[in-house]
Write a protein that holds these residues in place. Structure first.
Motif, PDB file in Angstrom:
ATOM      1  N   LEU A 113       2.257  -3.802   5.182  1.00  0.00           N
ATOM      2  CA  LEU A 113       3.346  -3.387   4.665  1.00  0.00           C
ATOM      3  C   LEU A 113       4.040  -2.259   5.223  1.00  0.00           C
ATOM      4  O   LEU A 113       3.074  -1.543   5.465  1.00  0.00           O
ATOM      5  CB  LEU A 113       3.688  -3.583   3.011  1.00  0.00           C
ATOM      6  CG  LEU A 113       3.348  -4.677   2.533  1.00  0.00           C
ATOM      7  CD1 LEU A 113       3.080  -4.902   1.014  1.00  0.00           C
ATOM      8  CD2 LEU A 113       4.077  -6.110   3.007  1.00  0.00           C
ATOM      9  N   SER A 114       5.309  -1.923   5.146  1.00  0.00           N
ATOM     10  CA  SER A 114       5.800  -0.691   5.844  1.00  0.00           C
ATOM     11  C   SER A 114       5.729   0.180   4.575  1.00  0.00           C
ATOM     12  O   SER A 114       5.574  -0.146   3.353  1.00  0.00           O
ATOM     13  CB  SER A 114       7.344  -0.903   6.145  1.00  0.00           C
ATOM     14  OG  SER A 114       8.008  -1.179   4.998  1.00  0.00           O
ATOM     15  N   LEU A 115       5.700   1.469   5.069  1.00  0.00           N
ATOM     16  CA  LEU A 115       5.598   2.505   3.922  1.00  0.00           C
ATOM     17  C   LEU A 115       6.872   2.524   3.103  1.00  0.00           C
ATOM     18  O   LEU A 115       6.802   2.881   1.796  1.00  0.00           O
ATOM     19  CB  LEU A 115       5.511   3.863   4.625  1.00  0.00           C
ATOM     20  CG  LEU A 115       5.622   5.138   3.919  1.00  0.00           C
ATOM     21  CD1 LEU A 115       4.240   5.165   2.840  1.00  0.00           C
ATOM     22  CD2 LEU A 115       5.495   6.429   4.755  1.00  0.00           C
ATOM     23  N   ARG A 116       7.986   2.254   3.725  1.00  0.00           N
ATOM     24  CA  ARG A 116       9.202   2.586   2.849  1.00  0.00           C
ATOM     25  C   ARG A 116       9.082   1.196   1.688  1.00  0.00           C
ATOM     26  O   ARG A 116       9.584   1.044   0.859  1.00  0.00           O
ATOM     27  CB  ARG A 116      10.434   2.165   3.972  1.00  0.00           C
ATOM     28  CG  ARG A 116      11.603   1.873   3.240  1.00  0.00           C
ATOM     29  CD  ARG A 116      12.064   3.478   2.496  1.00  0.00           C
ATOM     30  NE  ARG A 116      13.112   3.138   1.468  1.00  0.00           N
ATOM     31  CZ  ARG A 116      13.215   3.499   0.303  1.00  0.00           C
ATOM     32  NH1 ARG A 116      11.851   3.835  -0.279  1.00  0.00           N
ATOM     33  NH2 ARG A 116      14.052   3.155  -0.319  1.00  0.00           N
ATOM     34  N   THR A 117       8.465  -0.085   2.169  1.00  0.00           N
ATOM     35  CA  THR A 117       8.296  -1.002   1.187  1.00  0.00           C
ATOM     36  C   THR A 117       7.296  -0.792   0.237  1.00  0.00           C
ATOM     37  O   THR A 117       7.802  -1.129  -0.908  1.00  0.00           O
ATOM     38  CB  THR A 117       7.940  -2.329   1.848  1.00  0.00           C
ATOM     39  OG1 THR A 117       8.702  -2.976   2.878  1.00  0.00           O
ATOM     40  CG2 THR A 117       7.646  -3.567   1.015  1.00  0.00           C
ATOM     41  N   ILE A 118       6.172  -0.148   0.564  1.00  0.00           N
ATOM     42  CA  ILE A 118       5.298   0.424  -0.822  1.00  0.00           C
ATOM     43  C   ILE A 118       6.221   1.562  -1.494  1.00  0.00           C
ATOM     44  O   ILE A 118       5.982   1.268  -2.657  1.00  0.00           O
ATOM     45  CB  ILE A 118       4.235   1.232   0.112  1.00  0.00           C
ATOM     46  CG1 ILE A 118       3.184   0.322   0.813  1.00  0.00           C
ATOM     47  CG2 ILE A 118       3.056   1.822  -1.009  1.00  0.00           C
ATOM     48  CD1 ILE A 118       2.768  -1.022   0.013  1.00  0.00           C
ATOM     49  N   ARG A 161      -3.739   1.592  -6.980  1.00  0.00           N
ATOM     50  CA  ARG A 161      -3.675   2.441  -5.614  1.00  0.00           C
ATOM     51  C   ARG A 161      -4.614   3.763  -6.011  1.00  0.00           C
ATOM     52  O   ARG A 161      -5.245   3.978  -5.105  1.00  0.00           O
ATOM     53  CB  ARG A 161      -2.328   2.800  -5.210  1.00  0.00           C
ATOM     54  CG  ARG A 161      -2.030   3.598  -3.914  1.00  0.00           C
ATOM     55  CD  ARG A 161      -0.860   3.830  -3.270  1.00  0.00           C
ATOM     56  NE  ARG A 161       0.124   4.301  -4.332  1.00  0.00           N
ATOM     57  CZ  ARG A 161       0.175   5.827  -4.484  1.00  0.00           C
ATOM     58  NH1 ARG A 161      -0.748   6.583  -3.799  1.00  0.00           N
ATOM     59  NH2 ARG A 161       1.003   6.209  -5.260  1.00  0.00           N
ATOM     60  N   ASP A 162      -4.293   4.528  -7.234  1.00  0.00           N
ATOM     61  CA  ASP A 162      -5.100   5.692  -7.469  1.00  0.00           C
ATOM     62  C   ASP A 162      -6.281   5.165  -7.542  1.00  0.00           C
ATOM     63  O   ASP A 162      -7.483   6.102  -7.282  1.00  0.00           O
ATOM     64  CB  ASP A 162      -4.424   6.319  -8.848  1.00  0.00           C
ATOM     65  CG  ASP A 162      -3.025   6.627  -8.389  1.00  0.00           C
ATOM     66  OD1 ASP A 162      -2.568   6.911  -7.256  1.00  0.00           O
ATOM     67  OD2 ASP A 162      -2.336   7.075  -9.576  1.00  0.00           O
ATOM     68  N   SER A 163      -6.838   4.082  -8.308  1.00  0.00           N
ATOM     69  CA  SER A 163      -8.375   3.742  -8.365  1.00  0.00           C
ATOM     70  C   SER A 163      -9.116   3.752  -7.091  1.00  0.00           C
ATOM     71  O   SER A 163     -10.355   3.804  -7.052  1.00  0.00           O
ATOM     72  CB  SER A 163      -8.223   2.663  -9.232  1.00  0.00           C
ATOM     73  OG  SER A 163      -8.024   1.561  -8.511  1.00  0.00           O
ATOM     74  N   ARG A 164      -8.485   3.545  -6.055  1.00  0.00           N
ATOM     75  CA  ARG A 164      -9.118   3.349  -4.743  1.00  0.00           C
ATOM     76  C   ARG A 164      -8.979   4.459  -4.026  1.00  0.00           C
ATOM     77  O   ARG A 164      -9.360   4.914  -2.853  1.00  0.00           O
ATOM     78  CB  ARG A 164      -8.321   2.115  -3.870  1.00  0.00           C
ATOM     79  CG  ARG A 164      -8.783   0.999  -4.468  1.00  0.00           C
ATOM     80  CD  ARG A 164      -8.100  -0.273  -3.901  1.00  0.00           C
ATOM     81  NE  ARG A 164      -8.315  -1.585  -4.488  1.00  0.00           N
ATOM     82  CZ  ARG A 164      -8.294  -1.881  -5.620  1.00  0.00           C
ATOM     83  NH1 ARG A 164      -7.477  -1.268  -6.573  1.00  0.00           N
ATOM     84  NH2 ARG A 164      -8.532  -3.103  -5.952  1.00  0.00           N
ATOM     85  N   ALA A 165      -8.204   5.762  -4.555  1.00  0.00           N
ATOM     86  CA  ALA A 165      -7.859   6.815  -3.981  1.00  0.00           C
ATOM     87  C   ALA A 165      -7.025   6.796  -2.626  1.00  0.00           C
ATOM     88  O   ALA A 165      -7.245   7.422  -1.690  1.00  0.00           O
ATOM     89  CB  ALA A 165      -9.139   7.791  -3.792  1.00  0.00           C
ATOM     90  N   TRP A 166      -5.995   5.723  -2.584  1.00  0.00           N
ATOM     91  CA  TRP A 166      -5.471   5.781  -1.552  1.00  0.00           C
ATOM     92  C   TRP A 166      -3.771   6.403  -1.531  1.00  0.00           C
ATOM     93  O   TRP A 166      -3.488   6.331  -2.565  1.00  0.00           O
ATOM     94  CB  TRP A 166      -5.299   4.298  -1.190  1.00  0.00           C
ATOM     95  CG  TRP A 166      -6.105   3.432  -0.670  1.00  0.00           C
ATOM     96  CD1 TRP A 166      -7.496   3.796  -0.193  1.00  0.00           C
ATOM     97  CD2 TRP A 166      -6.389   1.918  -0.823  1.00  0.00           C
ATOM     98  NE1 TRP A 166      -8.353   2.850   0.053  1.00  0.00           N
ATOM     99  CE2 TRP A 166      -7.539   1.674  -0.374  1.00  0.00           C
ATOM    100  CE3 TRP A 166      -5.560   0.904  -1.287  1.00  0.00           C
ATOM    101  CZ2 TRP A 166      -8.041   0.192  -0.212  1.00  0.00           C
ATOM    102  CZ3 TRP A 166      -5.772  -0.338  -1.040  1.00  0.00           C
ATOM    103  CH2 TRP A 166      -7.279  -0.649  -0.523  1.00  0.00           C
ATOM    104  N   SER A 167      -3.573   6.865  -0.401  1.00  0.00           N
ATOM    105  CA  SER A 167      -2.238   7.216  -0.540  1.00  0.00           C
ATOM    106  C   SER A 167      -1.251   6.145  -0.117  1.00  0.00           C
ATOM    107  O   SER A 167      -1.587   4.872   0.293  1.00  0.00           O
ATOM    108  CB  SER A 167      -2.145   8.271   0.816  1.00  0.00           C
ATOM    109  OG  SER A 167      -2.157   7.630   1.979  1.00  0.00           O
ATOM    110  N   GLN A 168       0.184   6.315  -0.338  1.00  0.00           N
ATOM    111  CA  GLN A 168       1.280   5.210   0.074  1.00  0.00           C
ATOM    112  C   GLN A 168       0.852   4.721   1.502  1.00  0.00           C
ATOM    113  O   GLN A 168       0.948   3.624   1.781  1.00  0.00           O
ATOM    114  CB  GLN A 168       2.323   5.586  -0.418  1.00  0.00           C
ATOM    115  CG  GLN A 168       2.629   5.690  -1.717  1.00  0.00           C
ATOM    116  CD  GLN A 168       4.015   5.933  -2.074  1.00  0.00           C
ATOM    117  OE1 GLN A 168       4.786   6.838  -1.560  1.00  0.00           O
ATOM    118  NE2 GLN A 168       4.540   5.552  -3.237  1.00  0.00           N
ATOM    119  N   THR A 169       0.665   5.714   2.351  1.00  0.00           N
ATOM    120  CA  THR A 169       0.477   5.532   3.790  1.00  0.00           C
ATOM    121  C   THR A 169      -0.691   4.516   3.920  1.00  0.00           C
ATOM    122  O   THR A 169      -0.609   3.767   4.794  1.00  0.00           O
ATOM    123  CB  THR A 169       0.503   6.752   4.569  1.00  0.00           C
ATOM    124  OG1 THR A 169       1.553   7.367   4.161  1.00  0.00           O
ATOM    125  CG2 THR A 169       0.416   6.518   5.994  1.00  0.00           C
TER     126      THR A 169
END
Length: 164
Positions: free
Chosen positions: A30-35, A14-22
């Motif tokens: 998927l839902s944010l809660r699942t992540i 996730r960090d390598s793509r600079a994405w937030s969990q959202t």
């Protein structure tokens, strides 16, 4: 079936793509809660793992924790046998295996089938030491596997856990 994923690998992907969990939740469906739960515990369903692997463009095995590859057990797994069935197995296995190995060791003609089977499956250019080891394994398998049958019969008759 629950899988244990490597939490560090998930976070690094996730960090390598600079994405937030959202953002990951939106992209993966998927839902944010699942992540959040998966990144915290590492536990995910197969469907969640498939979604994450698809988003990260990798295989599920790359996300699975190294020490937690899925364990597959068959319907007749030894670990599912009841304790009494395991004792029955050992009571049949030990004498049968002892007699079979003794007969093979002394070269009794009743064990000639072992050499015939070994020679028909394996090359004759194998060293004598290796041929002896192969013969030993053939005897162990041919005698050992059928010795499981009385334990399974016991469990079947008594409706124990072997056939759950």
């Amino acid at each position: 079936m629950e899988m244990e994923l490597n939490k560090d690998t998930l976070k690094n992907q996730r960090d390598s793509r600079a994405w937030s969990q959202t953002q990951l939740a939106e992209v993966s469906g998927l839902s944010l809660r699942t992540i959040q739960r998966v990144e915290k515990t590492g536990v995910a369903s197969q469907e969640t793992a498939k979604s994450l692997a698809a988003v990260y463009e990798c295989s599920i095995t790359e996300l699975v924790a190294k020490n937690q590859l899925p364990r597959v057990e068959g319907k007749f797994a030894f670990s599912k046998m009841s304790p009494k069935a395991k004792v029955i197995h050992l009571l049949v296995l030990l004498p049968a295996l002892s007699v079979a190995f003794y007969l093979y060791w002394i070269g009794h003609n009743a064990t000639a089938w072992v050499d015939i089977l070994r020679d028909s499956v394996f090359s004759s250019s194998i060293s004598d030491d290796r041929q002896d080891k192969i013969s030993f394994l053939i005897v162990a398998l041919v005698v050992g596997l059928p010795s499981l049958v009385p334990g399974y019969i016991y469990d079947y008759i008594n409706k124990q856990c072997a056939f759950d």
